[in-house]
Design a protein around this motif. Structure first.
Motif, mmCIF file in Angstrom:
data_model
loop_
_atom_site.group_PDB
_atom_site.id
_atom_site.type_symbol
_atom_site.label_atom_id
_atom_site.label_comp_id
_atom_site.label_asym_id
_atom_site.label_seq_id
_atom_site.Cartn_x
_atom_site.Cartn_y
_atom_site.Cartn_z
ATOM 1 N N LYS A 63 0.859 -1.260 -0.573
ATOM 2 C CA LYS A 63 -0.476 -0.202 -0.222
ATOM 3 C C LYS A 63 1.371 1.314 -0.118
ATOM 4 C CE LYS A 63 -3.652 2.988 2.723
ATOM 5 N NZ LYS A 63 -4.168 2.077 3.138
ATOM 6 N N ASN A 96 -1.006 -7.009 1.848
ATOM 7 C CA ASN A 96 -1.542 -7.552 3.260
ATOM 8 C C ASN A 96 -2.062 -6.601 3.839
ATOM 9 O OD1 ASN A 96 -1.580 -9.792 5.480
ATOM 10 N ND2 ASN A 96 0.550 -9.338 6.188
ATOM 11 N N ASN A 97 -3.034 -7.063 4.756
ATOM 12 C CA ASN A 97 -2.952 -6.457 6.189
ATOM 13 C C ASN A 97 -2.605 -6.160 7.638
ATOM 14 O OD1 ASN A 97 -4.838 -5.087 7.722
ATOM 15 N ND2 ASN A 97 -6.969 -5.371 7.071
ATOM 16 N N ASP A 103 2.082 -0.463 11.054
ATOM 17 C CA ASP A 103 0.321 -0.990 11.293
ATOM 18 C C ASP A 103 0.676 -2.041 11.805
ATOM 19 O OD1 ASP A 103 -0.356 1.203 8.822
ATOM 20 O OD2 ASP A 103 -0.155 -0.135 7.153
ATOM 21 N N SER A 105 -6.609 -2.531 -2.872
ATOM 22 C CA SER A 105 -7.489 -3.292 -1.957
ATOM 23 C C SER A 105 -6.116 -4.410 -0.965
ATOM 24 C CB SER A 105 -8.205 -4.649 -2.507
ATOM 25 O OG SER A 105 -7.523 -5.590 -3.678
ATOM 26 N N PHE A 106 -7.101 -5.017 -0.039
ATOM 27 C CA PHE A 106 -6.027 -5.591 0.533
ATOM 28 C C PHE A 106 -6.228 -7.058 0.649
ATOM 29 C CE2 PHE A 106 -6.492 -2.449 3.783
ATOM 30 C CZ PHE A 106 -5.215 -2.239 3.891
ATOM 31 N N ARG A 129 -2.587 -4.643 9.700
ATOM 32 C CA ARG A 129 -3.517 -4.334 10.988
ATOM 33 C C ARG A 129 -3.639 -4.832 11.437
ATOM 34 N NH1 ARG A 129 -5.353 2.314 10.275
ATOM 35 N NH2 ARG A 129 -3.282 3.020 9.614
#
Length: 330
Positions: A150, A162-163, A197, A313-314, A165
């Motif tokens: 991101k 990858n997310n 994050d 998007s993740f 958080r």
């Protein structure tokens, strides 16, 4: 100068409709074409000839741009799993993937050269080499691209990530459910977006987490852990933002004659390059980076087919892998 997205917003139509109007497509009405061209002229938008040629070119190849300095495979092994996954997805549709070195200093010149030489249909770009100047170049030129990771907020780029958080939340929730309340986070500097994050996710579950930052190196992991062990009340559990910090952390604990699991719990993120091989093997929150590469390749194919697509998007879901380094506090 306006972008095609701004013209589409002003005209109340899709980006593809603006593109058709500017290229004289017969699939939209003459009245609509005139209206869109009038708005484009008023806003100062003109199609980028280089980008149009780039989009029409059919080389059946894509370029992966990243920094390939010495020890890159050791310091960032995930990148090569991502490349392998992307290559697999692109190969399925007859695309070749070209790996090219660049860094943030020459990234824009490299992208312009690829466009001018018409040697690729699209770009995969590692977030580590993305700059504000590159963001402007890509958004104005509408080059088919996917950034891996991101970018900074506000940049109009196509990206997947990858997310991190969520990864932090999963790690903290695991420790909380084991009964840990006195937890410390060993992370990179505030400029390290991945570390920050993950920290945000940890604090959402354990808001009173002690935080220590430094360089993301083995040596710093060792130094920070030694500092933590001098606190009046030693933490029950440690969360390390990456494998390098975790390796240094484990070394410091062993030198202090402390036993992971019996005396203190330790959790980190991702399996590579050390988590599987340390003793004890470390509990991690991991992602399937090969699958992430596959998704990046598929999304780039979609962008090449429909250059007006906006993808932010993740992808892939973080998974907790329980091993021998976390347990309930004594």
């Amino acid at each position: 100068m306006a972008t095609i997205r701004e013209v589409a917003q002003e005209a109340g139509v899709a980006i593809s409709t603006v593109s058709k109007a500017m290229n004289g497509s017969y699939t939209i009405s003459e009245e609509q074409t005139k209206n869109i061209r009038k708005i484009a002229a008023r806003m100062g938008y003109t199609p980028n000839a280089r980008a149009q040629t780039f989009a029409r070119q059919a080389t059946r190849s894509a370029v992966f741009l990243t920094c390939l300095d010495r020890n890159a495979a050791f310091e960032n092994p995930h990148m090569f799993e991502i490349i392998s996954g992307a290559q697999s997805a692109l190969r399925q549709k007859g695309y070749a993937l070209i790996l090219q070195h660049c860094d943030y200093k020459d990234i824009c010149a490299t992208v312009r050269d690829i466009m001018d030489s018409k040697r690729a249909d699209g770009l995969l770009i590692h977030a580590s080499v993305v700059t504000h100047e590159l963001s402007l170049l890509l958004s104005r030129s509408e080059i088919p691209h996917i950034v891996i990771g991101k970018p900074e907020a506000g940049q109009r780029l196509c990206w997947i990530d990858n997310n991190n958080r969520l990864s932090g939340e999963i790690a903290a929730r695991h420790l909380y459910e084991l009964g840990h309340r006195n937890v410390a986070f060993i992370g990179g500097h505030e400029s390290d977006r991945i570390s920050e994050d993950r920290l945000i996710g940890v604090k959402s579950e354990l808001p009173h987490t002690t935080i220590l930052r430094g360089d993301s190196t083995i040596e710093e992991g060792k130094r920070i852990t030694a500092e933590l062990l001098r606190l009046p009340k030693r933490p029950q559990a440690l969360v390390c933002a990456n494998n390098h910090l975790a390796y240094g952390c484990l070394t410091a604990l062993q030198e202090a004659k402390l036993h992971v699991l019996a005396d203190i719990s330790l959790i980190t993120f991702d399996d590579y390059p050390f988590a599987l091989y340390m003793r004890p093997a470390l509990t991690t929150v991991s992602i399937d980076v090969y699958e992430m590469g596959i998704q990046a390749g598929k999304l780039l194919r979609s962008c090449i087919k429909k250059p007006e697509m906006q993808i932010q998007s993740f992808t892939t879901v973080p998974v907790l892998v329980k091993r021998a380094s976390t347990a309930a506090p004594n």
